[in-house]
Design a protein around this motif. Structure first.
Motif, PDB file in Angstrom:
ATOM      1  N   UNK A  20       0.840  -1.199   0.000  1.00  0.00           N
ATOM      2  CA  UNK A  20       0.000   0.000   0.000  1.00  0.00           C
ATOM      3  C   UNK A  20       0.878   1.253   0.000  1.00  0.00           C
ATOM      4  N   UNK A  21       1.947   1.244   0.798  1.00  0.00           N
ATOM      5  CA  UNK A  21       2.877   2.383   0.799  1.00  0.00           C
ATOM      6  C   UNK A  21       3.459   2.593  -0.596  1.00  0.00           C
ATOM      7  N   UNK A  32      -5.730   9.185  -4.216  1.00  0.00           N
ATOM      8  CA  UNK A  32      -6.300   7.853  -4.474  1.00  0.00           C
ATOM      9  C   UNK A  32      -7.823   7.884  -4.329  1.00  0.00           C
ATOM     10  N   UNK A  33      -8.477   6.942  -4.979  1.00  0.00           N
ATOM     11  CA  UNK A  33      -9.923   6.819  -4.808  1.00  0.00           C
ATOM     12  C   UNK A  33     -10.290   5.343  -4.735  1.00  0.00           C
ATOM     13  N   UNK A  34     -11.317   5.070  -3.984  1.00  0.00           N
ATOM     14  CA  UNK A  34     -11.827   3.701  -3.831  1.00  0.00           C
ATOM     15  C   UNK A  34     -10.742   2.718  -3.396  1.00  0.00           C
ATOM     16  N   UNK A  35      -9.818   3.169  -2.563  1.00  0.00           N
ATOM     17  CA  UNK A  35      -8.715   2.297  -2.146  1.00  0.00           C
ATOM     18  C   UNK A  35      -9.187   1.053  -1.417  1.00  0.00           C
ATOM     19  N   UNK A  36     -10.181   1.188  -0.570  1.00  0.00           N
ATOM     20  CA  UNK A  36     -10.654   0.032   0.187  1.00  0.00           C
ATOM     21  C   UNK A  36     -11.131  -1.052  -0.767  1.00  0.00           C
ATOM     22  N   UNK A  41     -10.514  -6.219  -3.182  1.00  0.00           N
ATOM     23  CA  UNK A  41     -10.715  -7.072  -4.355  1.00  0.00           C
ATOM     24  C   UNK A  41      -9.403  -7.692  -4.825  1.00  0.00           C
ATOM     25  N   UNK A  42      -8.335  -6.911  -4.824  1.00  0.00           N
ATOM     26  CA  UNK A  42      -7.041  -7.434  -5.262  1.00  0.00           C
ATOM     27  C   UNK A  42      -6.549  -8.538  -4.333  1.00  0.00           C
ATOM     28  N   UNK A  44      -8.427 -10.403  -2.232  1.00  0.00           N
ATOM     29  CA  UNK A  44      -9.303 -11.577  -2.291  1.00  0.00           C
ATOM     30  C   UNK A  44      -9.041 -12.390  -3.553  1.00  0.00           C
ATOM     31  N   UNK A  45      -8.880 -11.717  -4.679  1.00  0.00           N
ATOM     32  CA  UNK A  45      -8.627 -12.434  -5.939  1.00  0.00           C
ATOM     33  C   UNK A  45      -7.319 -13.219  -5.844  1.00  0.00           C
ATOM     34  N   UNK A  46      -6.270 -12.573  -5.346  1.00  0.00           N
ATOM     35  CA  UNK A  46      -4.974 -13.245  -5.219  1.00  0.00           C
ATOM     36  C   UNK A  46      -5.060 -14.403  -4.227  1.00  0.00           C
ATOM     37  N   UNK A  47      -5.776 -14.205  -3.135  1.00  0.00           N
ATOM     38  CA  UNK A  47      -5.937 -15.258  -2.132  1.00  0.00           C
ATOM     39  C   UNK A  47      -6.635 -16.472  -2.727  1.00  0.00           C
ATOM     40  N   UNK A  48      -7.747 -16.238  -3.401  1.00  0.00           N
ATOM     41  CA  UNK A  48      -8.503 -17.348  -3.994  1.00  0.00           C
ATOM     42  C   UNK A  48      -7.669 -18.088  -5.031  1.00  0.00           C
TER      43      UNK A  48
END
Length: 84
Positions: A20-21, A32-36, A41-42, A44-48
């Motif tokens: 994030x840094x 930045x916008x919509x960081x959360x 999403x990034x 969760x996708x990588x985790x799955x």
């Protein structure tokens, strides 16, 4: 021998903080916008994707590792275009 193998594992939260840094640094002062949503999403996708690969595509095992229902896993895989 690889010196990385001798190092203590970095806590997952520290890994996320570093990324994030770096992301904020890469924005070079842009707001930045919509960081959360972006981060969640990034991650969760990588985790799955990673867990499914480690489980050799066995969704039942992957769902168990993730602590979620197989149907929930299926829906999440569909939403990220990770259907196998």
């Amino acid at each position: 021998m690889d010196p990385k193998l001798d190092a203590e594992p970095m806590p997952l939260s520290d890994c996320v903080e570093l990324v994030v840094q770096q992301y904020l640094t890469d924005l070079q002062g842009e707001t930045p916008s919509n960081m959360h949503r972006l981060v969640m999403e990034a991650v969760e996708r990588a985790l799955l994707d990673t867990v499914l690969q480690r489980c050799a595509g066995q969704r039942g095992v992957a769902a168990q590792w993730l602590g979620i229902n197989r149907n929930t896993l299926r829906k999440k895989l569909q939403s990220y275009g990770l259907e196998t």
